[in-house]
Each structure stands twice: as structure tokens, then as C-alpha cells.
Design a protein around this motif. Structure first.
Motif, PDB file in Angstrom:
ATOM      1  N   ALA A 255       0.833  -1.204   0.000  1.00  0.00           N
ATOM      2  CA  ALA A 255       0.000   0.000   0.000  1.00  0.00           C
ATOM      3  C   ALA A 255       0.866   1.251   0.000  1.00  0.00           C
ATOM      4  N   VAL A 256       0.506   2.188  -0.847  1.00  0.00           N
ATOM      5  CA  VAL A 256       1.253   3.439  -0.913  1.00  0.00           C
ATOM      6  C   VAL A 256       1.175   4.193   0.415  1.00  0.00           C
ATOM      7  N   ALA A 257       0.081   4.027   1.149  1.00  0.00           N
ATOM      8  CA  ALA A 257      -0.063   4.709   2.444  1.00  0.00           C
ATOM      9  C   ALA A 257       1.001   4.249   3.430  1.00  0.00           C
ATOM     10  N   ASP A 258       1.471   2.988   3.291  1.00  0.00           N
ATOM     11  CA  ASP A 258       2.512   2.483   4.178  1.00  0.00           C
ATOM     12  C   ASP A 258       3.880   3.062   3.829  1.00  0.00           C
ATOM     13  N   VAL A 259       4.095   3.393   2.572  1.00  0.00           N
ATOM     14  CA  VAL A 259       5.399   3.865   2.114  1.00  0.00           C
ATOM     15  C   VAL A 259       5.509   5.384   2.176  1.00  0.00           C
ATOM     16  N   ARG A 260       4.387   6.060   1.982  1.00  0.00           N
ATOM     17  CA  ARG A 260       4.412   7.523   1.816  1.00  0.00           C
ATOM     18  C   ARG A 260       5.162   8.267   2.926  1.00  0.00           C
ATOM     19  N   GLU A 299       2.897   3.318  -8.126  1.00  0.00           N
ATOM     20  CA  GLU A 299       1.795   2.562  -8.739  1.00  0.00           C
ATOM     21  C   GLU A 299       0.506   2.665  -7.935  1.00  0.00           C
ATOM     22  N   ASP A 300       0.611   2.621  -6.607  1.00  0.00           N
ATOM     23  CA  ASP A 300      -0.565   2.711  -5.740  1.00  0.00           C
ATOM     24  C   ASP A 300      -1.656   1.724  -6.165  1.00  0.00           C
ATOM     25  N   THR A 301      -1.286   0.428  -6.188  1.00  0.00           N
ATOM     26  CA  THR A 301      -2.244  -0.612  -6.566  1.00  0.00           C
ATOM     27  C   THR A 301      -3.451  -0.629  -5.631  1.00  0.00           C
ATOM     28  N   THR A 302      -3.164  -0.498  -4.333  1.00  0.00           N
ATOM     29  CA  THR A 302      -4.254  -0.495  -3.356  1.00  0.00           C
ATOM     30  C   THR A 302      -5.188   0.687  -3.584  1.00  0.00           C
ATOM     31  N   VAL A 305      -7.655  -0.066  -6.370  1.00  0.00           N
ATOM     32  CA  VAL A 305      -8.728  -0.950  -5.912  1.00  0.00           C
ATOM     33  C   VAL A 305      -9.723  -0.157  -5.065  1.00  0.00           C
ATOM     34  N   ARG A 306      -9.205   0.725  -4.203  1.00  0.00           N
ATOM     35  CA  ARG A 306     -10.076   1.534  -3.353  1.00  0.00           C
ATOM     36  C   ARG A 306     -10.963   2.441  -4.203  1.00  0.00           C
ATOM     37  N   LYS A 307     -10.386   3.011  -5.255  1.00  0.00           N
ATOM     38  CA  LYS A 307     -11.152   3.898  -6.128  1.00  0.00           C
ATOM     39  C   LYS A 307     -12.283   3.132  -6.806  1.00  0.00           C
ATOM     40  N   GLU A 308     -11.992   1.912  -7.248  1.00  0.00           N
ATOM     41  CA  GLU A 308     -13.017   1.094  -7.899  1.00  0.00           C
ATOM     42  C   GLU A 308     -14.123   0.727  -6.916  1.00  0.00           C
ATOM     43  N   LEU A 309     -13.719   0.380  -5.690  1.00  0.00           N
ATOM     44  CA  LEU A 309     -14.697   0.024  -4.662  1.00  0.00           C
ATOM     45  C   LEU A 309     -15.581   1.225  -4.317  1.00  0.00           C
ATOM     46  N   ARG A 310     -14.979   2.410  -4.272  1.00  0.00           N
ATOM     47  CA  ARG A 310     -15.750   3.610  -3.958  1.00  0.00           C
ATOM     48  C   ARG A 310     -16.814   3.871  -5.024  1.00  0.00           C
ATOM     49  N   ALA A 311     -16.477   3.607  -6.298  1.00  0.00           N
ATOM     50  CA  ALA A 311     -17.440   3.799  -7.386  1.00  0.00           C
ATOM     51  C   ALA A 311     -18.635   2.863  -7.228  1.00  0.00           C
TER      52      ALA A 311
END
Length: 350
Positions: A255-260, A299-302, A305-311
Motif C-alpha cells: 500500500a502506498v499509504a505504508d510507504v508515503r 503505482e498505488d495498486t491499493t 482498488v479503493r477507487k473502484e470500490l468507492r465507485a
């Protein structure tokens, strides 16, 4: 709720010495607060309120937290004592997962320029936060990237009492990372962060870890001080081993949030080693570590996925609103208040 909001604003104004502002908020013709007795009485009232109002009123009490903390350093012992009790009661009445709302006040109180009394009290409040059961530990662990650098820096404080409590705090915080692969090395990592252990040996031991568990932000926060010291070392072997650790951990971060929180510190050092090191093998290892971490950050793969789930969730909300509108139009006895758009956005984002 409106009356409680006005009261909390008035209390904050009074504790900050803005009596005229408080008078207007309370719609009083006159308002007189005796400096010492008045402040102590207000703080005791806050303590009683926090103990009786419960988590429902915590958001309003948090608004008064900074003003109450400012009285911890008061020269009058009765005011200082009342402030300590009031702030402890406010922290205790909050839901464990509201720790994020407490964090700005706590980090400001842990600033190196604050008095030892304030820093010791803020460390005590931090301890209260993680001693709220499993939920409290999880909430504090999520903020390790912000908390660990502060705790480890206080291990070098000029006050012996602050150094002692900060070392205990840093030890507990590292244990909250929840990464079983790191647990056998936590004492050595803390010693390295404090400067009492050899960086080369610590990096060498960590380089032998085979990371199996997914690496999250709390685990990265634990290892980061050692990685930074290893990459800044003049010893090529230590730099290589630090690069290996970064590469191994980067492969398990998703997750990008873990690296940011760490990318701004790690990536420039890895890039410098990959470009400037004399040893071609060291340059290659550092380059792979850099690419491994940068790939997750970019890349922010997570996130995708979150964006798709939000839609999908937005579509479900729309369908529900249409169904409610149809039910109302059909004469059914339904009268649901629509969810405000800004509230819905917050819920969907989370």
C-alpha cells in the motif's frame, strides 16, 4: 449539542485568558474569573464533565484539550494539578479510535522545546491511550510513523526523567508494530536509535531477517532509524546490508499509504548510494531497493482498488436513494432524512 458546543468554546476561551470572548459566547453581562482559583475550578469542572459525559461528548472536550494542556506548566500547583487530572480525564473519555484527534495536541506537547513537566505529562497521556485494550493499541500503532521519531529523539533529552520515560515509551511503541519478524531485534533497534548500540552490527543482524509477514507502516517506522543510519554510514558493507533490508521490506509492502511517510527520507539516500558508491555490486543492490520502494509509491495498486470500490459504493447509495424516493412517491409511511453529501463522502472514503 449546540449548548455543549458553545460551553466548550467558552471554556477554551477562559483557559486561554480571553474572558471577553467567553462573556459574549455565554451571553453574560459580566464575567469575572479569579486567575488562580478560577482556572483551577474550570479545570476541575472539565474533569467532572469528562468523567460523566462519556464518549458522546468527547469531540467537544477535545476542543479544550490544548488550552487545558497549557495549564500543566502553570506556576500555581493547584492549577497545574487540576490541569493534569482534567487532561487525563479527557483522554480517557475518548473512544480509543479517536486517538488521531488527540495526536496534534500530544505531539505539540512533546516538542523538544517544552518543559520536562509538559513532556512527561504528554508521555503519560500517550501511555493512557495505548492502555485502552486492543483497540487502543491498534490506534496508537497506526501512528507510529509520527510517534516513534519523537519518542526516540526524547531518549536524548537533557532531563534524565524524560530520557528514562521516553526510552520506556519507545520500547512499548516498537512492540506495537505487530511484526513478528522484527520482535527478536527490537531491543537492538532501540539501542541503535538511541546511539548506544553499534549501527553496523544492528544492520548486519537485520539483514539476515527473512521477512515473511506483510510489511506495514508501523514496521517500517521501527526499522527506519536503523536504515537511515546504515545508508549514511561510510562503511560500504553496512550500506549494502541496509540496502538489502530496504529491498526485502519493499517487496512485502503493498500500500502506498505504508510507504508515503518514509519515501522522502529513504529514496534519496538509496538513489545516492546507487549512483555514487564505488562498488558496482553495492550500486546494483541499492538500485534494486530504490526501484522496489519507488514502484509501490508510484503505482498505488491499493489506491486503484479503493477507487473502484468507492465507485461501486456510490452506485449502491444512488440506487438506495432512488428506492427511497419511489417508496415515498408510492405513499408508504417512510420519512428518511437524506444523508448530507459531505458526510456520505467521508463514509465512502473510509
Amino acid at each position: 449539542p449546540h449548548a455543549a458546543a458553545v460551553a466548550s468554546s467558552a471554556l477554551r476561551s477562559l483557559l486561554l485568558g480571553r474572558s471577553e470572548e467567553a462573556r459574549v459566547l455565554l451571553a453574560l453581562d459580566e464575567l469575572l474569573v479569579i486567575p488562580v482559583e478560577g482556572d483551577a475550578a474550570l479545570l476541575r469542572g472539565l474533569e467532572h464533565l469528562a468523567k460523566t459525559i462519556g464518549p458522546g461528548g468527547a469531540p467537544l472536550l477535545i476542543r479544550v484539550l490544548v488550552a487545558s494542556l497549557s495549564k500543566v506548566e502553570d506556576k500555581q500547583s493547584q492549577v497545574s494539578s487540576a490541569a493534569i487530572s482534567a487532561t487525563e480525564a479527557i483522554v480517557t473519555c475518548c473512544d480509543p479510535f479517536a486517538f488521531e484527534a488527540l495526536l496534534p495536541a500530544l505531539t505539540a506537547s512533546l516538542d523538544a522545546r517544552r518543559s520536562p513537566v509538559m513532556k512527561l505529562h504528554a508521555l503519560r497521556l500517550l501511555r493512557l491511550s495505548w492502555k485502552r485494550g486492543k483497540d487502543g493499541e491498534v490506534a496508537v500503532a497506526e501512528k507510529l510513523p509520527e510517534l516513534l521519531p519523537i519518542a526516540t529523539s526524547l531518549c536524548l533529552d537533557t532531563s534524565a526523567d524524560v530520557r528514562s520515560v521516553a526510552a520506556e515509551t519507545a520500547d512499548v511503541l516498537m512492540g506495537l508494530s505487530g511484526n513478528a519478524d522484527l520482535e527478536p531485534f527490537l531491543d537492538e533497534i532501540l539501542g541503535c536509535a538511541k546511539g548506544s548500540r553499534d549501527v553496523s552490527k544492528c544492520v548486519r543482524d537485520l539483514a539476515e531477517i527473512v521477512f515473511v509477514q506483510r510489511v506495514s507502516a508501523p514496521a517500517l517506522a521501527v526499522v527506519l532509524p536503523v536504515l537511515l543510519k546504515g545508508l549514511k554510514s561510510r562503511n560500504a558493507r553496512t550500506q549494502r546490508q541496509a540496502s538489502i533490508i530496504a529491498e526485502n521490506m519493499g517487496g512485502l509492502v503493498s500500500a502506498v499509504a505504508d510507504v508515503r511517510p518514509f519515501a522522502p527520507q529513504l529514496l534519496p539516500l538509496l538513489k545516492r548510494v546507487s549512483e555514487e558508491a564505488a562498488d558496482p555490486d553495492l550500486r546494483a543492490v541499492a538500485g534494486r531497493a530504490h526501484d522496489s520502494i519507488a514502484r509501490v509509491a508510484e503505482e498505488d495498486t491499493t489506491g486503484a482498488v479503493r477507487k473502484e470500490l468507492r465507485a461501486v459504493l456510490e452506485m449502491s447509495v444512488t440506487e438506495a436513494e432512488v428506492a427511497v424516493a419511489g417508496a415515498l412517491g408510492g405513499g408508504r409511511d417512510i420519512a428518511l432524512a437524506p444523508c448530507p453529501a459531505h458526510v456520505r463522502d467521508v463514509v465512502l472514503d473510509h
